[in-house]
Design a protein around this motif. Structure first.
Motif, mmCIF file in Angstrom:
data_model
loop_
_atom_site.group_PDB
_atom_site.id
_atom_site.type_symbol
_atom_site.label_atom_id
_atom_site.label_comp_id
_atom_site.label_asym_id
_atom_site.label_seq_id
_atom_site.Cartn_x
_atom_site.Cartn_y
_atom_site.Cartn_z
ATOM 1 N N GLN A 97 46.751 48.384 45.901
ATOM 2 C CA GLN A 97 46.772 49.807 45.554
ATOM 3 C C GLN A 97 47.625 50.066 44.311
ATOM 4 O O GLN A 97 47.298 50.934 43.500
ATOM 5 N N ARG A 98 48.688 49.289 44.157
ATOM 6 C CA ARG A 98 49.488 49.404 42.923
ATOM 7 C C ARG A 98 48.646 49.100 41.701
ATOM 8 O O ARG A 98 48.845 49.679 40.622
ATOM 9 N N ALA A 148 49.428 46.158 34.788
ATOM 10 C CA ALA A 148 49.413 46.760 36.123
ATOM 11 C C ALA A 148 49.444 48.279 36.031
ATOM 12 O O ALA A 148 48.810 48.981 36.831
ATOM 13 N N ASP A 149 50.150 48.817 35.031
ATOM 14 C CA ASP A 149 50.237 50.273 34.877
ATOM 15 C C ASP A 149 48.890 50.893 34.513
ATOM 16 O O ASP A 149 48.678 52.095 34.725
ATOM 17 N N LYS A 155 46.089 50.171 35.898
ATOM 18 C CA LYS A 155 45.213 50.108 37.066
ATOM 19 C C LYS A 155 43.988 49.215 36.822
ATOM 20 O O LYS A 155 42.847 49.673 36.853
ATOM 21 N N LYS A 164 49.584 46.905 49.621
ATOM 22 C CA LYS A 164 50.460 47.587 48.659
ATOM 23 C C LYS A 164 50.195 47.104 47.234
ATOM 24 O O LYS A 164 50.088 47.910 46.298
ATOM 25 N N TYR A 165 50.043 45.782 47.079
ATOM 26 C CA TYR A 165 49.808 45.232 45.742
ATOM 27 C C TYR A 165 48.471 45.700 45.175
ATOM 28 O O TYR A 165 48.363 46.071 43.999
ATOM 29 N N GLU A 199 54.871 40.433 39.399
ATOM 30 C CA GLU A 199 55.231 41.615 38.614
ATOM 31 C C GLU A 199 54.471 41.658 37.291
ATOM 32 O O GLU A 199 54.166 42.733 36.775
#
Length: 610
Positions: free
Chosen positions: A189-190, A154-155, A157, A186-187, A144
């Motif tokens: 692309q997040r 992470a937000d 990108k 998924k991770y 996380e």
């Protein structure tokens, strides 16, 4: 101001040196990383601690624009990664490299150039777990609070420049089918990474893994070509390895590997830690037959790990390192024209600095076929296509080309008959040797033989120094098939059991295993093993009730669970109710551990229903 005395100055100097050391670690001196001790690197003279763990640096140094990462437990994902790298270079001119996920760090993936591409070929292990070599990567990328070198969250990108391709290997009979590739996709692309084409999924449970892979890769190549402006060209085989014969050397010389997995084993100085690169040569303390019928075999073996430093937890897996049957080794060497050269010493080196030789050298053709190459595995249709140009004559070349290009024809003539590669070549050429095939192609096309994993059927609480194995000896016969499929490892264990029980010439089904191992190092009934830890465990609270469903050898881990709770109950612990559902074909022939389940004291201490 008080004057500094000598002690104060010394303390300040030490603090300054410690600060400098902390902030420059790895810059002016190497920071050693064991990462389970890559024994193949040591065996081939590569100093592991000196290898860079910076994938971008490695790609830049070697001029690569495509890296194919793999997470592999049984070798199939590694094989697919190698095939994709080879095909990308041959068909599209990509400068490719194959990379083991555990060999690199990933905090600089945010700096991955947008003119390069990364492939992720990921197998799912057990109950949705990453493979051993993918654990660190999976935990990092799925965190996380994942932290990259550029500092972006992470937000923000951070992986916006990373373009990637993904394929997963799974089994639909498990609940978490292909969870590795699904979660990693998924991770990524997040974090903003750009996926090229669809993420493919292969299904071993349906028996379609190879065809799933072949069906996925063609549209993938099309999508990748469009994104990277690639032009397809006629593929011409270029060997990845130089295989040099050494007639001046004798196979008995001390520096020649005759099947030893690494340098310490070669020198007779093997020590732990024991893992997927470094097996423990364990004595078999006990072995017996569990079936009472003569037509089928099921083995119970007790592997002694006392003094090895190997520990296990109830529910873990033991990995057995197999040896190919002598019958198939002889068949393979004969059909490829190497029978008379079987003990010729050879040196194998990668032509590309990123190529990884899958076994130590110098070695011999016999040792490679017996201990290192998966010669008994099902034949890959893609590999058949690669072999076609090297057929003994035009008629065989035409037939091999058809087998490699026609899915249904291949299934009817090859896959449905359980043929391994040597059996297929024998049939196609009517025993004429295939002498034109480059030795490098065998090393590239037949992936490294892998340990086989078995659920441990004993409790670590009850017998910490003995690991129990419960395994049915595989023998599959199909009507009309020219060969009977024999399990490589289970028949090897059967031969060891026969030897332990006094058979002077143990030879189940005429397979002729080399039971004494390289240079007789396995003599005295020994087998190479290591332990793989599992998340399949008893509840931490022993009072919690559990339901267990395990027909046939599926009962193996539950035998360990029952053993454990029975022992805890005898020690005064509050043990919860346990219910075991078990099934077999015929109660009088294959009711595994029947007498153990019938013990009344066991039923009472574990609250088991009668």
């Amino acid at each position: 101001m008080a004057q500094l005395d000598t002690l104060d100055i010394l303390v300040l100097v030490l603090l300054l040196l410690g600060t400098v050391a902390y902030f420059t670690k790895g810059t002016y001196w190497a920071v050693a990383n064991d990462h389970n001790g890559n024994s193949l690197s040591h065996a081939n003279g590569i100093k592991q601690s000196g290898k860079s763990r910076n994938i971008l640096e490695k790609m830049e140094e070697t001029g690569k624009n495509c890296v194919v990462f793999y997470g592999s437990q049984t070798g199939t994902a590694e094989d697919y990664a190698s095939r994709l790298a080879k095909e990308g270079a041959a068909r599209f001119g990509l400068a490719t490299m194959v990379a083991d996920l555990e060999d690199y760090d990933y905090d600089n993936l945010d700096q991955f150039p947008d003119d390069k591409v990364a492939f992720f070929i990921l197998a799912t292990y057990g109950e949705g777990e990453p493979t051993d070599n993918a654990v660190d990567f999976y935990e990092f990328i799925g965190s996380e609070d994942v932290a990259f070198s550029g500092g972006a969250s992470a937000d923000e990108k951070p992986l916006a420049t990373l373009r990637y391709v993904a394929f997963g290997l799974g089994n639909n009979t498990y609940e978490h089918y292909n969870s590795m590739v699904r979660n990693v996709n998924k991770y990524l692309q997040r974090l903003g990474a750009q996926k090229i084409g669809e993420a493919g999924e292969g299904d071993d449970g349906a028996g379609t893994m190879e065809e799933d892979f072949l069906a996925w890769k063609e549209p993938m190549w099309k999508a990748l070509s469009e994104v990277m402006n690639l032009e397809e060209r006629e593929a011409v085989y270029e060997p990845a390895f130089d295989v040099v014969e050494k007639p001046e050397m004798d196979a008995s010389e001390d520096e020649v590997y005759l099947g030893e997995p690494n340098r310490n084993h070669l020198k007779g100085e093997a020590n732990g830690p024991y893992n997927a690169n470094n097996p423990y040569i364990a004595p078999i303390a006990e072995s017996k037959e569990l079936f009472t019928s003569g037509g089928r075999n099921c083995l119970h073996m007790e592997i002694n790990v006392a003094g090895s430093g190997i520990s296990y937890t109830t529910g873990d897996h033991i990995a057995v390192w197999p040896t190919n049957a002598g019958k198939e080794v002889n068949r393979f060497l004969k059909v490829v024209g190497l029978e008379d050269k079987r003990h010729m010493v050879i040196s194998v080196k990668g032509r590309d600095p990123t190529a990884k030789v899958p076994f130590p050298s110098p070695t011999t053709y016999d040792a490679v076929a017996r201990y290192h190459m998966e010669i008994c595995a099902p034949v890959s249709r893609q590999f058949v296509s690669q072999l076609a140009p090297f057929a003994p004559n035009d008629a065989i070349r035409t037939e091999m080309t058809k087998l490699g290009s026609d899915r249904e024809y291949f299934a009817d003539r090859v896959a449905d008959h359980n043929l391994n590669i040597a059996q297929l070549l024998e049939i196609q050429s009517n025993n004429e040797p295939w002498t034109k095939i480059p030795s490098s192609l065998w090393i590239e096309g037949l992936h490294k033989i892998q340990p086989r994993y078995y659920s441990i059927s004993s409790s670590a609480h009850v017998q910490k120094d003995r690991i129990s194995v419960t395994a049915v000896v595989e023998s599959l016969e199909k009507p009309g098939a020219p060969h009977i499929l024999k399990g490589v490892t289970t028949n090897y264990l059967l031969a060891l059991k026969q030897k332990q029980h006094g058979d002077p010439s143990p030879d189940p089904h005429g397979l002729n295993y080399a039971l004494t191992g390289p240079r007789n190092k396995y003599d005295g009934v020994h087998v190479p093993v290591h332990v793989r830890h599992s998340n399949f465990k008893l509840p931490s609270d022993p009072s919690r009730p559990i339901i267990m469903i395990g027909p046939g050898t599926g009962v193996a881990p539950f035998r360990g669970f029952v053993q454990e709770r029975a022992a805890l109950a005898r020690e005064g612990e509050d043990v919860g109710k346990m219910m075991l559902f078990y099934g077999c074909r015929r109660r009088a022939e294959d009711f595994l551990y029947q007498h153990e389940w019938d013990v009344s004291s066991l039923l009472s201490v574990c609250n088991l229903p009668s």
